[in-house]
Design a protein around this motif. Structure first.
Motif, PDB file in Angstrom:
ATOM      1  N   GLU A  33      25.698  47.088  -9.449  1.00 19.10           N
ATOM      2  CA  GLU A  33      26.094  47.507  -8.111  1.00 19.10           C
ATOM      3  C   GLU A  33      26.017  49.026  -8.048  1.00 19.10           C
ATOM      4  N   LEU A  34      25.392  49.547  -6.989  1.00 22.74           N
ATOM      5  CA  LEU A  34      25.326  50.991  -6.819  1.00 22.74           C
ATOM      6  C   LEU A  34      25.433  51.352  -5.357  1.00 22.74           C
ATOM      7  N   THR A  35      25.784  52.607  -5.117  1.00 23.17           N
ATOM      8  CA  THR A  35      25.882  53.137  -3.768  1.00 23.17           C
ATOM      9  C   THR A  35      24.814  54.200  -3.592  1.00 23.17           C
ATOM     10  N   ILE A  36      24.042  54.086  -2.517  1.00 23.68           N
ATOM     11  CA  ILE A  36      23.015  55.081  -2.207  1.00 23.68           C
ATOM     12  C   ILE A  36      23.541  55.933  -1.064  1.00 23.68           C
ATOM     13  N   GLU A  37      23.693  57.238  -1.338  1.00 20.37           N
ATOM     14  CA  GLU A  37      24.142  58.188  -0.330  1.00 20.37           C
ATOM     15  C   GLU A  37      23.036  59.216  -0.130  1.00 20.37           C
ATOM     16  N   THR A  38      22.724  59.499   1.106  1.00 16.61           N
ATOM     17  CA  THR A  38      21.675  60.467   1.412  1.00 16.61           C
ATOM     18  C   THR A  38      22.292  61.792   1.845  1.00 16.61           C
ATOM     19  N   GLU A  39      21.490  62.835   1.805  1.00 18.60           N
ATOM     20  CA  GLU A  39      21.953  64.153   2.238  1.00 18.60           C
ATOM     21  C   GLU A  39      22.348  64.126   3.711  1.00 18.60           C
ATOM     22  N   VAL A  40      21.623  63.352   4.507  1.00 17.66           N
ATOM     23  CA  VAL A  40      21.920  63.198   5.931  1.00 17.66           C
ATOM     24  C   VAL A  40      22.604  61.846   6.119  1.00 17.66           C
ATOM     25  N   ALA A  41      23.876  61.875   6.505  1.00 20.95           N
ATOM     26  CA  ALA A  41      24.605  60.623   6.723  1.00 20.95           C
ATOM     27  C   ALA A  41      23.929  59.820   7.828  1.00 20.95           C
ATOM     28  N   GLY A  42      23.885  58.515   7.658  1.00 21.80           N
ATOM     29  CA  GLY A  42      23.295  57.649   8.673  1.00 21.80           C
ATOM     30  C   GLY A  42      21.797  57.453   8.553  1.00 21.80           C
ATOM     31  N   VAL A  52      22.015  51.491   6.300  1.00 22.96           N
ATOM     32  CA  VAL A  52      22.202  52.877   6.700  1.00 22.96           C
ATOM     33  C   VAL A  52      23.108  53.557   5.679  1.00 22.96           C
ATOM     34  N   SER A  53      22.760  54.771   5.292  1.00 30.77           N
ATOM     35  CA  SER A  53      23.517  55.514   4.291  1.00 30.77           C
ATOM     36  C   SER A  53      24.914  55.866   4.790  1.00 30.77           C
ATOM     37  N   PRO A  54      25.914  55.737   3.935  1.00 31.25           N
ATOM     38  CA  PRO A  54      25.872  55.248   2.567  1.00 31.25           C
ATOM     39  C   PRO A  54      25.810  53.722   2.549  1.00 31.25           C
ATOM     40  N   VAL A  55      25.055  53.175   1.617  1.00 30.26           N
ATOM     41  CA  VAL A  55      24.896  51.727   1.519  1.00 30.26           C
ATOM     42  C   VAL A  55      25.163  51.281   0.081  1.00 30.26           C
ATOM     43  N   LYS A  56      25.951  50.204  -0.059  1.00 31.70           N
ATOM     44  CA  LYS A  56      26.235  49.620  -1.373  1.00 31.70           C
ATOM     45  C   LYS A  56      25.304  48.441  -1.574  1.00 31.70           C
ATOM     46  N   HIS A  65      12.401  50.297  -9.323  1.00 27.82           N
ATOM     47  CA  HIS A  65      12.597  50.149  -7.889  1.00 27.82           C
ATOM     48  C   HIS A  65      12.056  51.383  -7.179  1.00 27.82           C
ATOM     49  N   VAL A  66      11.710  51.205  -5.902  1.00 37.02           N
ATOM     50  CA  VAL A  66      11.306  52.312  -5.033  1.00 37.02           C
ATOM     51  C   VAL A  66      12.380  52.414  -3.956  1.00 37.02           C
ATOM     52  N   ILE A  67      12.965  53.609  -3.811  1.00 33.99           N
ATOM     53  CA  ILE A  67      14.020  53.834  -2.822  1.00 33.99           C
ATOM     54  C   ILE A  67      13.544  54.934  -1.881  1.00 33.99           C
ATOM     55  N   ALA A  68      13.625  54.671  -0.581  1.00 36.23           N
ATOM     56  CA  ALA A  68      13.203  55.653   0.420  1.00 36.23           C
ATOM     57  C   ALA A  68      14.292  55.787   1.471  1.00 36.23           C
ATOM     58  N   ALA A  69      14.342  56.962   2.109  1.00 35.97           N
ATOM     59  CA  ALA A  69      15.315  57.199   3.170  1.00 35.97           C
ATOM     60  C   ALA A  69      14.663  58.057   4.248  1.00 35.97           C
ATOM     61  N   ALA A  70      15.110  57.866   5.496  1.00 35.64           N
ATOM     62  CA  ALA A  70      14.571  58.647   6.603  1.00 35.64           C
ATOM     63  C   ALA A  70      15.629  58.823   7.677  1.00 35.64           C
ATOM     64  N   ALA A  71      15.655  60.039   8.241  1.00 39.44           N
ATOM     65  CA  ALA A  71      16.532  60.349   9.369  1.00 39.44           C
ATOM     66  C   ALA A  71      15.809  61.382  10.221  1.00 39.44           C
ATOM     67  N   GLY A  72      15.415  60.983  11.418  1.00 42.14           N
ATOM     68  CA  GLY A  72      14.662  61.901  12.266  1.00 42.14           C
ATOM     69  C   GLY A  72      13.348  62.279  11.604  1.00 42.14           C
ATOM     70  N   THR A  73      13.121  63.581  11.438  1.00 41.48           N
ATOM     71  CA  THR A  73      11.885  64.045  10.796  1.00 41.48           C
ATOM     72  C   THR A  73      12.030  64.215   9.295  1.00 41.48           C
ATOM     73  N   ARG A  74      13.209  63.971   8.764  1.00 41.62           N
ATOM     74  CA  ARG A  74      13.439  64.130   7.321  1.00 41.62           C
ATOM     75  C   ARG A  74      13.144  62.830   6.603  1.00 41.62           C
ATOM     76  N   ARG A  75      12.418  62.917   5.497  1.00 39.86           N
ATOM     77  CA  ARG A  75      12.017  61.750   4.714  1.00 39.86           C
ATOM     78  C   ARG A  75      12.202  62.056   3.235  1.00 39.86           C
ATOM     79  N   GLY A  76      12.475  61.029   2.470  1.00 41.00           N
ATOM     80  CA  GLY A  76      12.568  61.196   1.024  1.00 41.00           C
ATOM     81  C   GLY A  76      12.282  59.890   0.334  1.00 41.00           C
TER      82      GLY A  76
END
Length: 69
Positions: free
Chosen positions: A13-22, A34-38, A46-57
């Protein structure tokens, strides 16, 4: 019926938190929430990706248990 592909795999079990909440979080090309997500992930790559607006990782890595339960 759906098949439980993790039935014989160790899971963590892990929690993924991004620099940009949500930010939208995707794991292995499937929406995870949606971040943060358990999550509970099977050990392995595994491949983990996140996006918020124009920010991607994105990050690739291997989930391993580093401490005994």
């Amino acid at each position: 019926p759906e098949v439980d592909a993790l039935s014989n795999r160790e899971t963590i079990e892990l929690t993924i938190e991004t620099e940009v909440a949500g930010a939208e979080v995707w794991v292995d090309f499937e929406r995870a929430g949606v971040s943060p997500v358990k999550l509970v992930l099977g050990t392995g790559s595994h491949v983990i990706a996140a996006a918020a607006g124009t920010r991607r990782g994105v990050l690739t890595g291997t989930v391993v248990r580093t401490q005994p339960i």
